[in-house]
Design an enzyme around this catalytic site. Sequence first.
Site, PDB file in Angstrom:
ATOM      1  N   TYR A 136       0.843  -1.118   0.047  1.00  0.00           N
ATOM      2  CA  TYR A 136      -0.073  -0.036  -0.287  1.00  0.00           C
ATOM      3  C   TYR A 136       0.948   1.389   0.131  1.00  0.00           C
ATOM      4  O   TYR A 136       1.630   1.766   0.982  1.00  0.00           O
ATOM      5  CB  TYR A 136      -1.035  -0.158   1.362  1.00  0.00           C
ATOM      6  CG  TYR A 136      -1.764   1.182   1.339  1.00  0.00           C
ATOM      7  CD1 TYR A 136      -2.239   2.203   0.452  1.00  0.00           C
ATOM      8  CD2 TYR A 136      -2.717   1.313   2.650  1.00  0.00           C
ATOM      9  CE1 TYR A 136      -2.868   3.136   0.508  1.00  0.00           C
ATOM     10  CE2 TYR A 136      -3.546   2.594   2.867  1.00  0.00           C
ATOM     11  CZ  TYR A 136      -3.746   3.343   1.739  1.00  0.00           C
ATOM     12  OH  TYR A 136      -4.503   4.215   1.976  1.00  0.00           O
ATOM     13  N   LYS A 164      -1.220  -1.309  -4.316  1.00  0.00           N
ATOM     14  CA  LYS A 164      -2.207  -0.285  -4.266  1.00  0.00           C
ATOM     15  C   LYS A 164      -1.553   0.975  -4.315  1.00  0.00           C
ATOM     16  O   LYS A 164      -0.946   1.377  -3.388  1.00  0.00           O
ATOM     17  CB  LYS A 164      -2.965  -0.295  -2.918  1.00  0.00           C
ATOM     18  CG  LYS A 164      -4.152   0.940  -2.803  1.00  0.00           C
ATOM     19  CD  LYS A 164      -5.197   0.485  -1.530  1.00  0.00           C
ATOM     20  CE  LYS A 164      -5.611   1.400  -0.593  1.00  0.00           C
ATOM     21  NZ  LYS A 164      -5.983   2.807  -1.467  1.00  0.00           N
TER      22      LYS A 164
HETATM   23  O1  MN9 Z   1      -8.214   4.242  -0.478  1.00  0.00           O
HETATM   24  C1  MN9 Z   1      -8.461   6.438  -0.556  1.00  0.00           C
HETATM   25  N1  MN9 Z   1      -7.389   7.267   0.098  1.00  0.00           N
HETATM   26  C2  MN9 Z   1      -7.660   7.855   1.199  1.00  0.00           C
HETATM   27  C3  MN9 Z   1      -7.753   5.235  -1.038  1.00  0.00           C
HETATM   28  O2  MN9 Z   1      -8.785   8.102   1.790  1.00  0.00           O
HETATM   29  C4  MN9 Z   1      -6.603   8.429   1.957  1.00  0.00           C
HETATM   30  C5  MN9 Z   1      -8.727   7.239  -1.869  1.00  0.00           C
HETATM   31  O3  MN9 Z   1     -10.148   6.539  -2.282  1.00  0.00           O
HETATM   32  C6  MN9 Z   1      -9.374   8.834  -1.495  1.00  0.00           C
HETATM   33  O4  MN9 Z   1     -10.237   8.817  -0.508  1.00  0.00           O
HETATM   34  C7  MN9 Z   1      -9.950   9.280  -2.691  1.00  0.00           C
HETATM   35  C8  MN9 Z   1     -10.437  11.013  -2.411  1.00  0.00           C
HETATM   36  O5  MN9 Z   1      -9.287  11.578  -2.618  1.00  0.00           O
HETATM   37  O6  MN9 Z   1      -9.452   9.095  -3.867  1.00  0.00           O
END
Ligand code: MN9
Length: 290
Positions: A136, A164
Amino acid sequence: MKDLKGIFSALLVSFDKNGKINEKGTREIVRHNIDTMKVDGLYVGGSTGENFMLSTEDKKTIFRIAMEESQGKVAMIAQVGSINLNEAVELGKYATELGYDALSAVTPFYYKFSFNEIKNYYNTIVNETGNKMIVYSISALTGVMMGIEQFRELFENPNIIGVKFTEGNFFLMERLRHAFPDKILYSGFDEMLLSATVLDVDGAIGSTYNVNGLRARKIFELAKEGKVKEARVLQKESNDMIEAVLTNGLFPTLKEMLKCYGVDAGYCKEPFEKLSEEKIQRAKEIFKTI
Ligand code: MN9
């Protein structure tokens, strides 16, 4: 092992006003993602699950609830990363026993670990649990930035099966895709799903898919078919929504939107703030644009 490709929701978790897990609500979020959003899988215990603010016991409870409620219908990934490596291994063993298809671990953060230390961290989790690993990478939150050579070293371990990639670096994404065609590459920023799919990612893992999973799937499928123009319209609609959500407060707004679907998504844990009445109203308006 289930197919790990496709659209995965980074699972939101329902907490009550005091920060305790709302089990019934969390089960509803799982079901909503599977039955209504039609996701291919769930990524449990990520940033979106407020994981880094939880006790080991709470993390385990969430892994168990999500696994039970998913009833084998979708692929399941457990994010077990922690800068307490013993905890990461303990959680990894637990999730593996529960039947998670793969583990994921955030790059260890805060102490500016050397790459060798990071590599040992991943190899330890993989060797101790016997499960597969999705790295990740989210440098905006961890400060850990890895290049192609570092991914190459990590991927030498055949059980480190993918990443990811929550990064805005499309050059590196393209390089990774071509260098490692057999590793699983996930888009991590929902607002960049189309661009990532054009670069041939295998899937996407994100927070907004809890509410926007159906449209995200269309973007993914259209882009895979080369229908970029049509996909761009849907990405624009999604990004209007995502921009509004980010401005209003990401996780609490997504939870309010889930409530509009009739899902008891609860609240975020402190130190996240509760939304003001005005922002709750705004969340309801954003929901109408879905
Ligand atoms: O899992 C998410 N990252 C975080 C990934 O929340 C830090 C993304 O889905 C973001 O929330 C999304 C909005 O910026 O892209």
